[in-house]
Design a protein around this motif. Sequence first.
Motif, PDB file in Angstrom:
ATOM      1  N   LYS A 198      67.790  68.004  37.376  1.00  0.00           N
ATOM      2  CA  LYS A 198      66.938  67.008  36.716  1.00  0.00           C
ATOM      3  C   LYS A 198      66.317  66.061  37.729  1.00  0.00           C
ATOM      4  O   LYS A 198      65.145  65.660  37.600  1.00  0.00           O
ATOM      5  N   GLU A 199      67.072  65.712  38.752  1.00  0.00           N
ATOM      6  CA  GLU A 199      66.534  64.834  39.789  1.00  0.00           C
ATOM      7  C   GLU A 199      65.421  65.545  40.570  1.00  0.00           C
ATOM      8  O   GLU A 199      64.380  64.944  40.872  1.00  0.00           O
ATOM      9  N   ASN A 200      65.633  66.820  40.851  1.00  0.00           N
ATOM     10  CA  ASN A 200      64.604  67.572  41.569  1.00  0.00           C
ATOM     11  C   ASN A 200      63.377  67.829  40.697  1.00  0.00           C
ATOM     12  O   ASN A 200      62.255  67.946  41.205  1.00  0.00           O
ATOM     13  N   GLU A 201      63.598  67.923  39.392  1.00  0.00           N
ATOM     14  CA  GLU A 201      62.462  68.117  38.490  1.00  0.00           C
ATOM     15  C   GLU A 201      61.528  66.904  38.498  1.00  0.00           C
ATOM     16  O   GLU A 201      60.308  67.044  38.384  1.00  0.00           O
ATOM     17  N   LYS A 202      62.115  65.718  38.647  1.00  0.00           N
ATOM     18  CA  LYS A 202      61.281  64.515  38.718  1.00  0.00           C
ATOM     19  C   LYS A 202      60.333  64.576  39.910  1.00  0.00           C
ATOM     20  O   LYS A 202      59.161  64.195  39.811  1.00  0.00           O
ATOM     21  N   ILE A 203      60.856  65.072  41.040  1.00  0.00           N
ATOM     22  CA  ILE A 203      60.010  65.179  42.236  1.00  0.00           C
ATOM     23  C   ILE A 203      58.869  66.162  41.985  1.00  0.00           C
ATOM     24  O   ILE A 203      57.697  65.895  42.322  1.00  0.00           O
ATOM     25  N   MET A 204      59.198  67.289  41.378  1.00  0.00           N
ATOM     26  CA  MET A 204      58.173  68.288  41.120  1.00  0.00           C
ATOM     27  C   MET A 204      57.166  67.787  40.081  1.00  0.00           C
ATOM     28  O   MET A 204      55.964  68.092  40.163  1.00  0.00           O
ATOM     29  N   GLN A 205      57.631  67.011  39.100  1.00  0.00           N
ATOM     30  CA  GLN A 205      56.710  66.435  38.117  1.00  0.00           C
ATOM     31  C   GLN A 205      55.718  65.492  38.800  1.00  0.00           C
ATOM     32  O   GLN A 205      54.522  65.462  38.464  1.00  0.00           O
TER      33      GLN A 205
END
Length: 446
Positions: free
Chosen positions: A181-188
Amino acid sequence: MENWRFTMYNIKRIAALVCMLPFAAVAVAQEKPVVSAVKPVVSQTKSGSSLEKPVLSLDTILNKIDKNNLLLQSYGLRAESFKHTANAATAWMAPMIGVGTFMTPYPGQMIMDEGDKGAVMVQLEQDIPNPAKLKANKKFIESKGKVENATRGVTLNEYKAQAKRLYFGWLVSMQRIAVLKENEKIMQTMKKVEEIRYPFNQSKLSSVYRATAKIEENRNMIRMMEGDMAKSKAWLNSLMNNPGNMDFAIDSTYQPTYVPASAIDTGSLAMVRKDIEKMDFSIQSMKLNIEAMQKQAKPDFKLRFDHMSPLTKMMPKAFSVMGMVSIPIAPWSSKMYKSEAKGMGYEVLAMEKEKAAMLQETQGMLYGMQFEIQSMQKRIEAMEKTIIPTLKKTMDVSMLNYRENKMELPEVIGTWEALTMMQANVLDEKLKLYLMIVDYEKELYR
């Protein structure tokens, strides 16, 4: 000229907005309330009412398995049955009673004397077993109950190890989801930047699609972890004898710890391992069986009483009392129990050798596990303290260059993938370490 100035003005505003996006995301994340993981988890029902989800610690789950598991309960019941069977082993055979005629001539025969009419006979017979045989057989049957109780300890150790594996797998899955979820924020964030830049020909449409694919791939990983957590929950429920769909949570703050044994020698291992205890009781039961077989050399007894009432008054009433004793020392009968007792003696020697081999093998296995656990701890420490922080710094620099339009999206995605992969590797190593600790504790029957 005016159009060119207006376009540059808009580009500056958009660039400023892009640079502020990461700081806005951090501010929003900091404003979210933090909920303690060990508190009851609140879930919403369809009617809108909130239900508190119980949080079960590992010790609570292990205690519930010990008390509620149906298979473990069956061992206690079977051990209790051997107690009653042992009491039944001291019982005598039921007495036999018979009624018939004695020395009665067939019909149509000529009777020369009144005494030739015969008599009515009542017969009573009782087998009297040797008390030493009964006591030896009772001890042998009672010893089987101890073997069943020891078998329960072996099965409980297996279930504890299985529950720990499920619990630690669930724990690591929660950590994976947090990382994803933390990495998804970066990709978002990268996807939004690409969407903003695309109308101004500063990015490619393929980059937007690639970021979207990476986000969906990340979410698929989260779904897979959620499936693993649901499977662990269902299996733990079955071990605790709960409905498979019973909802509960685990203590997300729990940290498995490795506690090495103070001493690993065959003597201390024999005292803690239930499988060795079971083998000891099996050897003891086998010796009692040998003793019971040797008692077959003792004789058994039988008592018979006959009463005759003549069919004529001229003859007096008569009786017959007979005592009988068996002769088990006869060569054709002693061969059976002597050979069987000798065979059991060899089996006892084989079980004792097997017990010594198990202790020796376990000792070497535990020393090997200790070295492997220590090595895994050092690798994980190096990953968490050196490699992961370095990759995070690289990611921060890449994002800074990306915001300043000095790097393309594929290069940033490469850095993001390297960080994500290393974080996944760390969690993989942690799971291996936790499972190794489970196997170590299983061998020590903790």
